[in-house]
Design a protein around this motif. Structure first.
Motif, short mmCIF file in Angstrom:
data_model
loop_
_atom_site.label_atom_id
_atom_site.label_comp_id
_atom_site.label_asym_id
_atom_site.label_seq_id
_atom_site.Cartn_x
_atom_site.Cartn_y
_atom_site.Cartn_z
N ALA A 364 0.83 -1.20 0.00
CA ALA A 364 0.00 0.00 0.00
C ALA A 364 0.87 1.26 0.00
N THR A 365 1.91 1.28 0.82
CA THR A 365 2.79 2.44 0.90
C THR A 365 3.52 2.67 -0.41
N THR A 366 4.02 1.60 -1.00
CA THR A 366 4.75 1.71 -2.26
C THR A 366 3.85 2.23 -3.37
N LEU A 367 2.61 1.75 -3.43
CA LEU A 367 1.68 2.23 -4.44
C LEU A 367 1.32 3.70 -4.20
N ALA A 368 1.09 4.07 -2.95
CA ALA A 368 0.74 5.47 -2.65
C ALA A 368 1.84 6.42 -3.13
#
Length: 561
Positions: A364-368
């Motif tokens: 999730a963090t990487t995509l954000a």
């Protein structure tokens, strides 16, 4: 408690006074901790072009994890905002009062550039730096993020009307928090809200019934109508959709008019919500409310499209930050709590659960951050990144926010009964978790928006497939999943009824592609095995045997977390 009739050889009769209240096997307080001690966050910050902001993000992470900021978060939700419709004399004021801790949170967010400051920062990566700071600051509380997000998102929409932007943008992009209703041009900083939805339509804003009537002054209208869900009514200005003679149009509504008088902005009530308790969400009524046209008449939806892209990015960021907060709280607990002869984190099944949560959080963090990079570069003129942003933001909004609620529930379960108690902080996260999947378009709205992009903006699909091609050959399971996605996209029969499943596929292969390229092998392998190859189950904690749990947990839960 012992009694005089108990035999003296009973253990209870010989216990020293107070020994029954000795506290053992409970974790120490978590705060202070470093909310930016997250490898995925810091690596993504550099990768997406904002490495220059690391010192600021780290400083903000230290503040977010401090005892003081954690207290602000708790108090802002415990002491909820209160509506004051009239003053002591009966004069209509329609103001909302907040606890001082709310103001501390707001002041910090604005000062750190969370509101509109990125729009006037010339450095490449300014919007990435803002997102990274938001991921760290999300460890406090989410409610105050609503006016921060809206203030950020209003700026590109307002630029459709340059004369109004010239007046209001300096305040909206300021790093000064200046609360209180006064003439906007006399304040050092401004906050903005939105009034889009109405009770009869919700997301279907084209059914709005609020009427905009032209006045003798060009570009100035009066509004009559009722909005159903307008958060942060204490803001200085609002963008509002209303039906003008030329069709649905966008308008700027200030709370205080240029002559210092109060605009008609009558707050019927504050919503009693599941979570997001610190944030005042209201129903305002407009009755002769003065408003300025933004953009062309009949082009209201077109005017606010850029704003929606910004707010949806913040929904992804908010859910990703909340996941990370839930993970580090659960990680702290299981590292210090023992059961059945072992610390919880050393129990094989608990290691599986926490490692699975860690993978989801990193994805999730990487995509954000990838979405923030696309936004930053797209805003600066990169058409390919703008096309990618168009489809990928809707994909991320659909999937990451959906995962947030299940993730938070699982993290709370790591605490056992302790997690169900309010003072653990986990119930507040749990109540907050569903919001981002509802706000700015629920799951169906975002899934259909992806289909709309596929049909009307084919360059967005090309940009997505080009992104996925960057990881080709990196993992056979990912390659196979991309192939299945291509086949699904080629089948147009009943595509609308399959929209959710299709968008889920898109999200998983996009996250998989990012992790295969950028994350350690243990993280990428576990993600592909459990999310793309069918070796995991639907519940968290079903990673396959052979997963490198130690590498995943060491990365996700650094010492001191």
């Amino acid at each position: 408690m012992t009694t005089s009739t108990e035999r003296p050889d009973q253990t209870s009769a010989t216990l020293p006074a107070g020994e029954t209240h000795e506290v053992t096997n409970q974790p120490p307080p978590h705060a202070p901790y470093d909310a930016a001690a997250d490898a995925a966050l810091l690596e993504g910050l550099h990768r997406e072009g904002a490495g220059w902001a690391e010192a600021d993000v780290r400083r903000l992470g230290q503040l977010a994890g401090s005892e003081e900021a954690q207290r602000w978060a708790e108090e802002a939700n415990r002491f909820e905002p209160e509506l004051r419709t009239v003053d002591r004399y009966g004069n209509r004021i329609d103001e909302v009062e907040f606890h001082p801790s709310w103001h501390h949170l707001m002041r910090t967010s604005v000062a750190e550039g969370g509101a509109g400051a990125a729009w006037v920062d010339p450095r490449p990566g300014a919007h990435v730096a803002r997102t990274a700071g938001g991921l760290a600051w999300q460890h406090t509380e989410a409610g105050h993020g609503c006016p921060i997000t809206m203030t950020y998102a209003v700026v590109p929409a307002l630029r459709h009307q340059p004369d109004l932007a010239a007046i209001y943008e300096p305040g909206l992009t300021s790093r000064v928090y200046d609360p209180g209703l006064r003439v906007p041009t006399e304040k050092r900083g401004l906050l903005a809200g939105m009034g889009m939805t109405e009770k009869q339509g919700g997301s279907d804003v084209r059914t709005n019934s609020t009427i905009a009537t032209p006045t003798a002054e060009p570009g100035v209208f009066t509004l009559t109508g009722h909005k159903w869900f307008t958060s942060a009514p204490m803001c200085d200005v609002f963008l509002v959709l209303a039906q003008a003679p030329g069709g649905l149009s966008c308008f700027l509504v200030p709370r205080i008019l240029p002559d210092g008088t109060r605009n008609a902005f009558r707050i019927v009530r504050l919503k009693d919500k599941l979570g997001n308790r610190s944030n005042a969400s209201s129903e305002p009524e407009f009755d002769g409310t003065v408003a300025w046209l933004v953009g062309e008449q009949g082009r209201g939806v077109k005017t606010i499209i850029e704003m929606v892209s910004c707010t949806r990015l913040d929904c992804v960021t908010g859910s990703a930050g909340m996941m990370r907060k839930a993970l580090v709280e659960a990680g702290h607990h299981v590292q210090h709590r023992a059961a059945f002869g072992k610390t919880l984190i050393d129990q094989p099944l608990m290691r599986n659960v926490v490692a699975d949560l860690a993978i989801e959080s990193e994805a999730a963090t990487t995509l954000a951050l990838r979405l923030a990079g696309a936004a930053d570069r797209g805003i600066r003129g990169d058409e390919g990144e703008q096309a990618f942003r168009r489809i990928a933001t809707a994909i991320g909004k659909y999937w990451v926010t959906k995962r947030g609620a299940a993730f938070t529930a699982e993290a709370m379960e790591c605490f056992g009964g302790n997690g169900y108690v309010e003072d653990s902080g986990m119930p507040r996260l749990y109540r907050e978790a569903p919001l981002n999947s509802i706000w700015e378009g629920s799951g169906n709205v975002n899934a259909l928006d992806v289909l709309r992009a596929l049909g009307k903006e084919p360059d967005s699909l090309d940009a997505l497939m080009g992104e996925l091609a960057l990881s080709a050959g990196g993992d056979a399971r990912l390659d196979a999943a991309v192939g299945r996605l291509g086949a699904a996209l080629g089948d147009l029969d009943s595509i609308e009824v399959r929209a959710r499943g299709l968008v889920e596929q898109m999200a998983l292969v996009l996250q998989g592609s990012l992790l295969v390229r950028h994350a350690p092998a243990a993280v990428a392998d576990a993600f592909c095995a459990s999310r793309l190859d069918g070796q995991g189950g639907l519940a968290f904690g079903t990673l396959p045997a052979g997963t490198d749990f130690t590498a995943i947990l060491d990365r996700a839960l650094p010492e001191g977390s």
